[in-house]
Write an enzyme that holds these catalytic residues in place. Structure first.
Site, PDB file in Angstrom:
ATOM      1  N   PRO A   2     -15.719  -3.708  24.622  1.00 36.38           N
ATOM      2  CA  PRO A   2     -16.425  -4.979  24.629  1.00 36.38           C
ATOM      3  C   PRO A   2     -16.404  -5.648  23.271  1.00 36.38           C
ATOM      4  O   PRO A   2     -16.810  -5.065  22.273  1.00 36.38           O
ATOM      5  CB  PRO A   2     -17.860  -4.606  25.011  1.00 36.38           C
ATOM      6  CG  PRO A   2     -17.775  -3.270  25.624  1.00 36.38           C
ATOM      7  CD  PRO A   2     -16.620  -2.598  24.966  1.00 36.38           C
ATOM      8  N   GLU A   3     -15.949  -6.876  23.226  1.00 39.97           N
ATOM      9  CA  GLU A   3     -16.167  -7.716  22.065  1.00 39.97           C
ATOM     10  C   GLU A   3     -17.327  -8.640  22.411  1.00 39.97           C
ATOM     11  O   GLU A   3     -17.919  -8.537  23.476  1.00 39.97           O
ATOM     12  CB  GLU A   3     -14.892  -8.500  21.725  1.00 39.97           C
ATOM     13  CG  GLU A   3     -13.761  -7.574  21.274  1.00 39.97           C
ATOM     14  CD  GLU A   3     -12.909  -8.191  20.178  1.00 39.97           C
ATOM     15  OE1 GLU A   3     -13.406  -9.028  19.421  1.00 39.97           O
ATOM     16  OE2 GLU A   3     -11.725  -7.812  20.086  1.00 39.97           O
TER      17      GLU A   3
END
Length: 276
Positions: A2-3
């Site tokens: 996840p960014e």
DNA sequence: CTTTGCACCTGTTGGC
DNA sequence: TGCCAACAGGTGCAAA
């Protein structure tokens, strides 16, 4: 994985199901995350109501009656809302049962994620206190970026991935933003003038905003058993495209190693020594 | 103080 | 086909 866009999409996905709900039971199956999760956490959380789900950088914060539950998804973490009774699978480390019959479930195969209980004001916590501006807020400005780069020999890519400069820029979006701005990732940060940093500032905002918008379109799937939000289907111009032709100039995308991580860039669009 | 490099972890991938 | 090394990545922290 996840960014920031994935974390924000997760926040938007779970908030309607979690805000205003009371935690009726907690299952903690694995305490070996980034930091050991205290065995006392379930007893601490049970009975508290969640008032708000917010985000700072890539941290999610659940404001409860007596403090905040801080969650980080690390590399491989995901949160989902499921009906109570849904069988836990491998790597499902934490369940919060809610008074609406649903379950907030944390899965994190690589266990880089974090679950922390905060007694005090979150902004005072050491993990959050020194974070830079949110990239999509007014606090993130070209002048502020310039100040962060002033006199630095460090490569610009490392500089924008440092959360004290701006939060939420991971490897993928760092590469994409530098491509969009026409800046070679190894350029010493202090060499860039305000014109170049304005382009980079704009590129970071635009690319993150686009990714969040793309995430919104997948929110409807958030409750599905297989609805783990992965990377959004936005076009990547350089990331992972070594040897493939640049979408702008056709030259093959190059791959180098920086700070032990891969960087991808276009030698034509992001020259080491830019003209003029 | 600035900058670099490592550790943490497991699922996936590519080469032999 | 099977096995194994390399790789991926966020980020706190130790070391240079």
């Amino acid at each position: 994985m996840p960014e920031l866009p994935e974390v924000e999409t997760t926040r938007r996905g779970i908030a309607p199901h979690v805000e205003g709900r009371r935690i009726t039971a907690v299952s903690l199956r694995e305490t070996r995350l980034r930091w050991p999760v205290p065995e006392t956490l379930p007893a601490c959380l049970t009975g508290q109501r969640c008032h708000q789900v917010s985000r700072r950088a890539k941290y999610l914060l659940l404001r409860l009656d007596r403090g905040h539950l801080l969650l980080h998804l690390g590399m491989s973490g995901s949160l989902r809302v499921l009906p109570q009774g849904t069988a836990a699978e491998k790597h499902d480390h934490l369940d919060l049962a809610l008074d609406n019959g649903q379950l907030l479930r944390l899965r994190d195969p690589r266990r880089f994620g974090a679950v922390l209980w905060l007694d005090e004001a979150p902004e005072a916590h050491p993990l959050l206190a020194r974070l830079g501006p949110e990239p999509l807020s007014d606090a993130f400005t070209p002048e502020g970026l310039q100040q962060a780069c002033q006199g630095r020999k460090q490569a610009i890519k490392a500089r924008i991935m440092d959360a004290r400069t701006v939060v939420g820029v991971g490897n993928i979006y760092a590469c994409e933003a530098l491509f969009a701005a026409g800046i070679h990732p190894a350029t010493p940060a202090g060499q860039l003038d305000l014109t170049a940093l304005r382009r980079l500032h704009g590129a970071i905002r635009r690319i993150l905003a686009q990714a969040i918008a793309a995430g919104d379109s997948t929110l409807k799937d958030f409750q599905q058993a297989d609805g783990k939000p992965g990377y959004f289907s936005q076009q990547l111009f350089v990331y992972g495209r070594a040897g493939e032709p640049c979408h702008h100039c056709g030259r093959p995308i190059a791959q180098i190693r920086q700070q032990g991580r891969s960087s991808w860039f276009c030698p034509g669009c992001q020259p080491e020594n830019p003209p003029d």
